[in-house]
Design a protein around this motif. Structure first.
Motif, PDB file in Angstrom:
ATOM      1  N   VAL A   8       0.855  -1.191   0.000  1.00 41.25           N
ATOM      2  CA  VAL A   8       0.000   0.000   0.000  1.00 41.25           C
ATOM      3  C   VAL A   8       0.887   1.237   0.000  1.00 41.25           C
ATOM      4  N   VAL A   9       0.644   2.155  -0.925  1.00 45.65           N
ATOM      5  CA  VAL A   9       1.381   3.420  -0.920  1.00 45.65           C
ATOM      6  C   VAL A   9       0.501   4.524  -0.329  1.00 45.65           C
ATOM      7  N   ILE A  10       1.133   5.414   0.420  1.00 42.41           N
ATOM      8  CA  ILE A  10       0.430   6.513   1.085  1.00 42.41           C
ATOM      9  C   ILE A  10       0.948   7.806   0.482  1.00 42.41           C
ATOM     10  N   ASP A  41      11.753   1.006   4.717  1.00 43.69           N
ATOM     11  CA  ASP A  41      10.909   1.469   3.626  1.00 43.69           C
ATOM     12  C   ASP A  41       9.434   1.372   3.966  1.00 43.69           C
ATOM     13  N   PHE A  42       9.097   0.370   4.785  1.00 45.88           N
ATOM     14  CA  PHE A  42       7.683   0.173   5.086  1.00 45.88           C
ATOM     15  C   PHE A  42       7.513  -0.462   6.449  1.00 45.88           C
ATOM     16  N   LEU A  43       6.340  -0.275   7.022  1.00 47.46           N
ATOM     17  CA  LEU A  43       5.947  -0.985   8.236  1.00 47.46           C
ATOM     18  C   LEU A  43       4.811  -1.908   7.847  1.00 47.46           C
ATOM     19  N   GLU A  44       4.621  -2.988   8.615  1.00 42.29           N
ATOM     20  CA  GLU A  44       3.541  -3.888   8.245  1.00 42.29           C
ATOM     21  C   GLU A  44       2.649  -4.247   9.411  1.00 42.29           C
ATOM     22  N   LEU A  58       2.832  -1.080   4.490  1.00 42.12           N
ATOM     23  CA  LEU A  58       2.538   0.337   4.286  1.00 42.12           C
ATOM     24  C   LEU A  58       3.831   1.088   4.014  1.00 42.12           C
ATOM     25  N   TRP A  59       3.959   1.568   2.791  1.00 42.70           N
ATOM     26  CA  TRP A  59       5.209   2.197   2.348  1.00 42.70           C
ATOM     27  C   TRP A  59       5.205   3.681   2.660  1.00 42.70           C
ATOM     28  N   ASP A  60       6.256   4.103   3.334  1.00 44.33           N
ATOM     29  CA  ASP A  60       6.402   5.512   3.683  1.00 44.33           C
ATOM     30  C   ASP A  60       7.429   6.171   2.763  1.00 44.33           C
ATOM     31  N   THR A  61       7.351   7.489   2.680  1.00 47.99           N
ATOM     32  CA  THR A  61       8.378   8.243   1.964  1.00 47.99           C
ATOM     33  C   THR A  61       9.264   8.910   3.010  1.00 47.99           C
ATOM     34  N   ALA A  62      10.429   9.353   2.600  1.00 49.07           N
ATOM     35  CA  ALA A  62      11.319  10.051   3.529  1.00 49.07           C
ATOM     36  C   ALA A  62      11.192  11.557   3.328  1.00 49.07           C
ATOM     37  N   GLY A  63      10.025  11.992   2.857  1.00 45.56           N
ATOM     38  CA  GLY A  63       9.791  13.418   2.656  1.00 45.56           C
ATOM     39  C   GLY A  63      10.038  13.881   1.224  1.00 45.56           C
ATOM     40  N   GLN A  64      10.308  12.924   0.308  1.00 42.21           N
ATOM     41  CA  GLN A  64      10.587  13.309  -1.090  1.00 42.21           C
ATOM     42  C   GLN A  64       9.394  13.968  -1.748  1.00 42.21           C
ATOM     43  N   TYR A  74       9.271   3.420  -5.271  1.00 41.52           N
ATOM     44  CA  TYR A  74       8.249   3.587  -4.244  1.00 41.52           C
ATOM     45  C   TYR A  74       6.905   3.021  -4.720  1.00 41.52           C
ATOM     46  N   TYR A  75       6.571   3.309  -5.957  1.00 38.64           N
ATOM     47  CA  TYR A  75       5.270   2.900  -6.499  1.00 38.64           C
ATOM     48  C   TYR A  75       5.249   1.458  -7.003  1.00 38.64           C
ATOM     49  N   ARG A  76       6.418   0.911  -7.315  1.00 35.84           N
ATOM     50  CA  ARG A  76       6.476  -0.373  -8.021  1.00 35.84           C
ATOM     51  C   ARG A  76       5.716  -1.488  -7.294  1.00 35.84           C
ATOM     52  N   GLY A  77       4.756  -2.075  -8.010  1.00 36.35           N
ATOM     53  CA  GLY A  77       4.032  -3.213  -7.450  1.00 36.35           C
ATOM     54  C   GLY A  77       2.956  -2.858  -6.439  1.00 36.35           C
ATOM     55  N   ALA A  78       2.683  -1.561  -6.268  1.00 38.07           N
ATOM     56  CA  ALA A  78       1.658  -1.166  -5.294  1.00 38.07           C
ATOM     57  C   ALA A  78       0.294  -1.684  -5.731  1.00 38.07           C
ATOM     58  N   GLN A  79      -0.459  -2.226  -4.760  1.00 38.04           N
ATOM     59  CA  GLN A  79      -1.777  -2.791  -5.073  1.00 38.04           C
ATOM     60  C   GLN A  79      -2.917  -1.963  -4.525  1.00 38.04           C
TER      61      GLN A  79
END
Ligand code: GDP
Ligand code: MG
Length: 168
Positions: A8-10, A41-44, A58-64, A74-79
């Motif tokens: 999951v991307v946020i 990169d992510f928490l689960e 759950l994938w987080d960004t580092a503020g990018q 970051y987006y690759r394979g997000a469902q």
């Protein structure tokens, strides 16, 4: 039995509460100044949805996102996707459309929830309930109002997404 794992991307502007939401949902904590743990990169979290075990990553960004510099990795394979804006940040609301397009460009059409976060600050709100509903309708997504701070509706966001993914 097969376990389903979902990436999951946020997404959403900086400051809307994305990292806080991930931390709240996966660790049960809330702090005023969440700093991303370097190298993670992510928490689960594992949940049961419709009788199935689902592992949510759950994938987080580092503020990018502040520099429009989120990488393809970051987006690759997000469902599934959480698209968040803040009750007290008009720009974050206005940016929702372009975030939806970015995710679509990278991932195609994936189950997405629009999240209006910080509803504990409604008295200082700069987005009307009607506008938020119209946005969700225009983007074809469910709208869920949350307060990560007060732990309101956070779990509902991820249950809804998991359920949608299982139904596909
Ligand atoms: P991100 O840049 O989208 O990852 O946002 P952060 O998770 O770093 O949060 C930005 C700020 O908003 C932090 O000070 C958080 O403590 C605060 N915050 C996050 N969620 C809420 C909320 O539901 N209510 C309030 N009042 N503050 C929040
Ligand atoms: Mg963050």
């Amino acid at each position: 039995e097969l376990e389903v794992a979902l990436k999951v991307v946020i997404v959403g502007n900086g400051g809307v509460g994305k990292s806080s939401m991930i931390q709240r949902y996966c660790k049960g904590t809330f702090t005023k100044d969440y700093k991303k743990t370097i190298g993670v990169d992510f928490l689960e979290r594992q949940i049961e949805v419709d009788g199935e075990d689902v592992r949510l990553m759950l994938w987080d960004t580092a503020g990018q996102e502040e520099f429009d510099a989120i990488t393809k990795a970051y987006y690759r394979g997000a469902q599934a996707c959480v698209l968040a804006f803040s009750t007290v940040d008009r720009d974050s609301f206005e940016a929702a459309h372009s975030w939806k397009l970015k995710v679509e460009n990278e991932c195609g059409e994936i189950p997405t929830v629009i999240v209006q976060n910080k509803i504990d600050l409604l008295d200082q709100g700069v987005v009307s309930p009607e506008e938020a509903e119209l946005l969700a309708r225009a983007l074809g997504c469910r709208l869920i109002r949350t307060s990560v701070k007060e732990d309101i509706n956070v779990a509902a966001v991820f249950r809804h997404l998991a359920s949608k993914c299982l139904a596909e």
